[in-house]
Design an enzyme around this catalytic site. Sequence first.
Site, mmCIF file in Angstrom:
data_model
loop_
_atom_site.group_PDB
_atom_site.id
_atom_site.type_symbol
_atom_site.label_atom_id
_atom_site.label_comp_id
_atom_site.label_asym_id
_atom_site.label_seq_id
_atom_site.Cartn_x
_atom_site.Cartn_y
_atom_site.Cartn_z
ATOM 1 N N SER A 59 129.609 1.045 -42.108
ATOM 2 C CA SER A 59 130.424 2.003 -41.371
ATOM 3 C C SER A 59 130.114 3.394 -41.905
ATOM 4 C CB SER A 59 131.909 1.686 -41.538
ATOM 5 O OG SER A 59 132.636 2.364 -40.558
ATOM 6 N N CYS B 282 138.631 11.476 -26.952
ATOM 7 C CA CYS B 282 139.683 12.068 -27.798
ATOM 8 C C CYS B 282 140.979 12.241 -27.010
ATOM 9 C CB CYS B 282 139.224 13.404 -28.380
ATOM 10 S SG CYS B 282 137.891 13.203 -29.586
ATOM 11 N N ASP C 228 132.701 10.978 -24.262
ATOM 12 C CA ASP C 228 133.260 10.438 -25.512
ATOM 13 C C ASP C 228 134.066 11.521 -26.243
ATOM 14 O OD1 ASP C 228 133.096 10.286 -28.427
ATOM 15 O OD2 ASP C 228 131.567 8.751 -28.309
ATOM 16 N N ASN C 229 133.405 12.661 -26.536
ATOM 17 C CA ASN C 229 134.077 13.713 -27.310
ATOM 18 C C ASN C 229 135.316 14.214 -26.570
ATOM 19 O OD1 ASN C 229 131.423 13.303 -28.126
ATOM 20 N ND2 ASN C 229 131.180 15.357 -28.950
ATOM 21 N N HIS D 253 138.029 5.465 -29.843
ATOM 22 C CA HIS D 253 138.025 5.578 -28.385
ATOM 23 C C HIS D 253 138.010 4.196 -27.720
ATOM 24 C CE1 HIS D 253 137.190 9.617 -29.323
ATOM 25 N NE2 HIS D 253 135.927 9.694 -29.020
ATOM 26 N N SER E 109 137.368 3.729 -41.009
ATOM 27 C CA SER E 109 137.234 3.458 -39.568
ATOM 28 C C SER E 109 136.921 2.010 -39.208
ATOM 29 C CB SER E 109 136.156 4.370 -38.977
ATOM 30 O OG SER E 109 134.899 4.060 -39.556
ATOM 31 N N ASP F 244 125.457 8.006 -37.457
ATOM 32 C CA ASP F 244 126.620 8.722 -36.924
ATOM 33 C C ASP F 244 127.119 9.659 -38.015
ATOM 34 O OD1 ASP F 244 129.030 9.663 -35.974
ATOM 35 O OD2 ASP F 244 129.763 7.713 -35.289
ATOM 36 N N LYS G 67 127.383 11.516 -23.124
ATOM 37 C CA LYS G 67 128.006 11.292 -24.430
ATOM 38 C C LYS G 67 129.042 12.392 -24.684
ATOM 39 C CE LYS G 67 128.830 10.837 -28.892
ATOM 40 N NZ LYS G 67 129.753 11.736 -29.602
ATOM 41 N N SER H 258 128.430 6.190 -24.398
ATOM 42 C CA SER H 258 127.765 6.702 -25.608
ATOM 43 C C SER H 258 126.703 5.727 -26.088
ATOM 44 C CB SER H 258 128.779 6.875 -26.742
ATOM 45 O OG SER H 258 129.810 7.718 -26.341
ATOM 46 N N GLN I 24 122.619 5.384 -26.905
ATOM 47 C CA GLN I 24 122.065 4.988 -28.213
ATOM 48 C C GLN I 24 120.962 3.949 -28.040
ATOM 49 O OE1 GLN I 24 122.014 5.796 -31.219
ATOM 50 N NE2 GLN I 24 123.877 6.903 -31.753
ATOM 51 N N HIS J 299 130.853 3.778 -37.374
ATOM 52 C CA HIS J 299 132.166 3.125 -37.406
ATOM 53 C C HIS J 299 132.116 1.657 -36.948
ATOM 54 C CE1 HIS J 299 133.477 7.281 -37.749
ATOM 55 N NE2 HIS J 299 132.891 7.560 -36.608
ATOM 56 N N HIS K 51 134.333 15.225 -37.705
ATOM 57 C CA HIS K 51 133.637 14.125 -38.387
ATOM 58 C C HIS K 51 133.961 14.013 -39.878
ATOM 59 C CE1 HIS K 51 130.717 10.920 -38.593
ATOM 60 N NE2 HIS K 51 130.334 11.427 -39.750
ATOM 61 N N ASN L 72 124.186 12.760 -29.028
ATOM 62 C CA ASN L 72 125.428 13.495 -28.754
ATOM 63 C C ASN L 72 125.312 14.381 -27.522
ATOM 64 O OD1 ASN L 72 128.175 14.470 -29.682
ATOM 65 N ND2 ASN L 72 127.048 16.401 -29.615
ATOM 66 N N GLU M 104 124.434 10.012 -33.337
ATOM 67 C CA GLU M 104 125.573 9.882 -32.445
ATOM 68 C C GLU M 104 126.398 11.162 -32.262
ATOM 69 O OE1 GLU M 104 126.587 7.289 -30.718
ATOM 70 O OE2 GLU M 104 128.732 7.560 -30.374
HETATM 71 P P1 NAI Z 1 131.781 21.654 -30.574
HETATM 72 O O1 NAI Z 1 130.738 22.442 -31.259
HETATM 73 O O2 NAI Z 1 131.709 21.408 -29.116
HETATM 74 O O3 NAI Z 1 133.230 22.283 -30.855
HETATM 75 C C1 NAI Z 1 133.667 22.792 -32.067
HETATM 76 C C2 NAI Z 1 134.402 24.097 -31.764
HETATM 77 O O4 NAI Z 1 135.074 24.562 -32.946
HETATM 78 C C3 NAI Z 1 133.475 25.214 -31.341
HETATM 79 O O5 NAI Z 1 133.853 25.715 -30.068
HETATM 80 C C4 NAI Z 1 133.620 26.271 -32.432
HETATM 81 O O6 NAI Z 1 133.538 27.601 -31.932
HETATM 82 C C5 NAI Z 1 135.002 25.970 -32.964
HETATM 83 N N1 NAI Z 1 135.221 26.428 -34.347
HETATM 84 C C6 NAI Z 1 134.359 26.388 -35.396
HETATM 85 N N2 NAI Z 1 134.933 26.898 -36.498
HETATM 86 C C7 NAI Z 1 136.188 27.280 -36.148
HETATM 87 C C8 NAI Z 1 137.266 27.850 -36.847
HETATM 88 N N3 NAI Z 1 137.180 28.143 -38.152
HETATM 89 N N4 NAI Z 1 138.417 28.095 -36.171
HETATM 90 C C9 NAI Z 1 138.526 27.802 -34.856
HETATM 91 N N5 NAI Z 1 137.530 27.250 -34.132
HETATM 92 C C10 NAI Z 1 136.375 26.974 -34.775
HETATM 93 O O7 NAI Z 1 131.832 20.248 -31.350
HETATM 94 P P2 NAI Z 1 132.515 18.897 -30.817
HETATM 95 O O8 NAI Z 1 131.525 18.089 -30.079
HETATM 96 O O9 NAI Z 1 133.805 19.246 -30.203
HETATM 97 O O10 NAI Z 1 132.732 18.123 -32.207
HETATM 98 C C11 NAI Z 1 133.647 18.590 -33.187
HETATM 99 C C12 NAI Z 1 133.684 17.609 -34.364
HETATM 100 O O11 NAI Z 1 134.205 16.352 -33.923
HETATM 101 C C13 NAI Z 1 132.320 17.274 -34.966
HETATM 102 O O12 NAI Z 1 132.474 17.093 -36.349
HETATM 103 C C14 NAI Z 1 131.967 15.961 -34.305
HETATM 104 O O13 NAI Z 1 131.005 15.257 -35.053
HETATM 105 C C15 NAI Z 1 133.305 15.292 -34.258
HETATM 106 N N6 NAI Z 1 133.520 14.220 -33.273
HETATM 107 C C16 NAI Z 1 134.560 13.363 -33.522
HETATM 108 C C17 NAI Z 1 134.861 12.353 -32.646
HETATM 109 C C18 NAI Z 1 135.968 11.418 -32.931
HETATM 110 O O14 NAI Z 1 136.109 10.406 -32.248
HETATM 111 N N7 NAI Z 1 136.796 11.660 -33.924
HETATM 112 C C19 NAI Z 1 134.099 12.165 -31.391
HETATM 113 C C20 NAI Z 1 133.063 13.147 -31.196
HETATM 114 C C21 NAI Z 1 132.797 14.135 -32.101
#
Ligand code: NAI
Length: 460
Positions: free
Chosen positions: A76, A226, A221-222, A381, A81, A128, A217, A389, A393, A53, A331, A212, A187
């Site tokens: 990006s 958020c 960050d996550n 963020h 983003s 990322d 991180k 984070s 990196q 991003h 993501h 990650n 990332e």
């Molecule tokens: P995580 O693995 O810690 O959490 C995901 C959760 O979703 C898990 O607990 C899993 O059991 C649950 N899950 C999976 N399928 C499901 C379903 N069908 N129904 C209900 N729950 C379900 O992963 P994390 O770190 O929370 O990341 C989640 C996503 O967010 C990833 O795609 C990551 O790359 C992205 N992300 C986005 C950020 C942003 O700023 N927008 C920042 C960091 C990560």
Amino acid sequence: MATDYIVKDISLADFGRKELDIAETEMPGLMALREEFGESKPLAGARIVGSLHMTIQTACLIETLVALGADVRWASCNIFSTQDHAAAAIAASGVPVFAIKGQSLEEHWDYLDKSFLFPEGPNMILDDGGDATLYVLLGAKAEAGEDLGVATSEEEEAIHAQIKKRMAESPGWFTKTREAIMGVSEETTTGVHRLYDLHKKGELPFPAINVNDSVTKSKFDNKYGCKESLVDGIRRATDTMMAGKVAVVCGYGDVGKGSAASLAGAGARVKVTEADPICALQAAMDGFEVVLLEESLDADIFITTTGNKDVIRIEHMREMKDMAIVGNIGHFDNEIQVASLKNHKWTNIKEQVDMIEMPNGNRLILLSEGRLLNLGNATGHPSFVMSASFTNQVLAQIELFTKGEQYNNEVYILPKHLDEKVAALHLAKVGAKLSKLTPEQAAYIGVTPEGPFKPEHYRY
Ligand code: NAI
């Protein structure tokens, strides 16, 4: 090359620079690395392709990599983003950057391709979500004669087209590029899944560092990121009153925890869906009702945080109430079945906000076409958490570039002493004072007074 960039408006560079100057005051980890390594330049000779991003915080990361000696080219990793003033400031500083907020999917892959075009070729990837890594590996497979297969989405169509174009222009380019890459630092959760998958299949051709899963991180960050940026995105998109609304958060991992806290902090009544019993129990004990999505379709706001696909499906959206808000902070955009809404009536309200009419006459407000809304509808963020984070990196890039031969083609996590170092660099900014263990106390709990302070299996 003065024009080796594609940005929306280069005259935004001054504004970008002012915000960058402010961001630097909130990114103590990155600034400390400039101080520590600015003279020794451990990244001299590194030619880093960045796919992340293109925000103000990323601009601060880029300038840190450059201060440490690297040559950098940037794209990006998401079509919505980019912060155009950040991209302009980076372009004006002489770093080639290819990123425009609202670029098309075709442009997304074309710009990523351009970020690989160092005169001598790249030797490092900073990724990322894994698109830069995917581009090289898929291209190299195609060069080896493997069929790319039939594209099943617009996304796939766009990457296949770009790969074919590059293969026609520069035969053998992907294979040569793959061989030159010394390592990748990744990332986010989704990109990390892809890397472990590649390793499992024996297809990871270089070492990778999973940034990650540094504690500093994903547990910051996550989660805390958020917590700040989810509601920011919903508010900027809709100006809706959050207090009193019912919100459903799908997924209670790190991003889900931050997202639920964000909504609850704004006064919404939050429900959570989960597939993992541990996370479901955590949600319940944090005070959230754990529900089935099918039984909670009368809510006002729906947010996906799972990193999974087809979580909010067309049959769910058909049941939602008029003017329900639907968005994703994971993501990729396949968490919500946006493709299945394409034949409905869309009314664009403003950039990254659409109103969609369902067959029963109810309307949905869809944010960022299902792409991560905190970066699409807001500015992602805050700098401080991104500093943690991105300090990981930079450390990962230094590690892979300077000690690559010590690593196998596997996925690694940075050692705990570096994780603790990243945290330590951020304490002064928040006025935190660290207690010092006496040698006796340290021995009693089985650590040394300098750390690491926890065993590897500790979960924070
Ligand atoms: P995580 O693995 O810690 O959490 C995901 C959760 O979703 C898990 O607990 C899993 O059991 C649950 N899950 C999976 N399928 C499901 C379903 N069908 N129904 C209900 N729950 C379900 O992963 P994390 O770190 O929370 O990341 C989640 C996503 O967010 C990833 O795609 C990551 O790359 C992205 N992300 C986005 C950020 C942003 O700023 N927008 C920042 C960091 C990560």
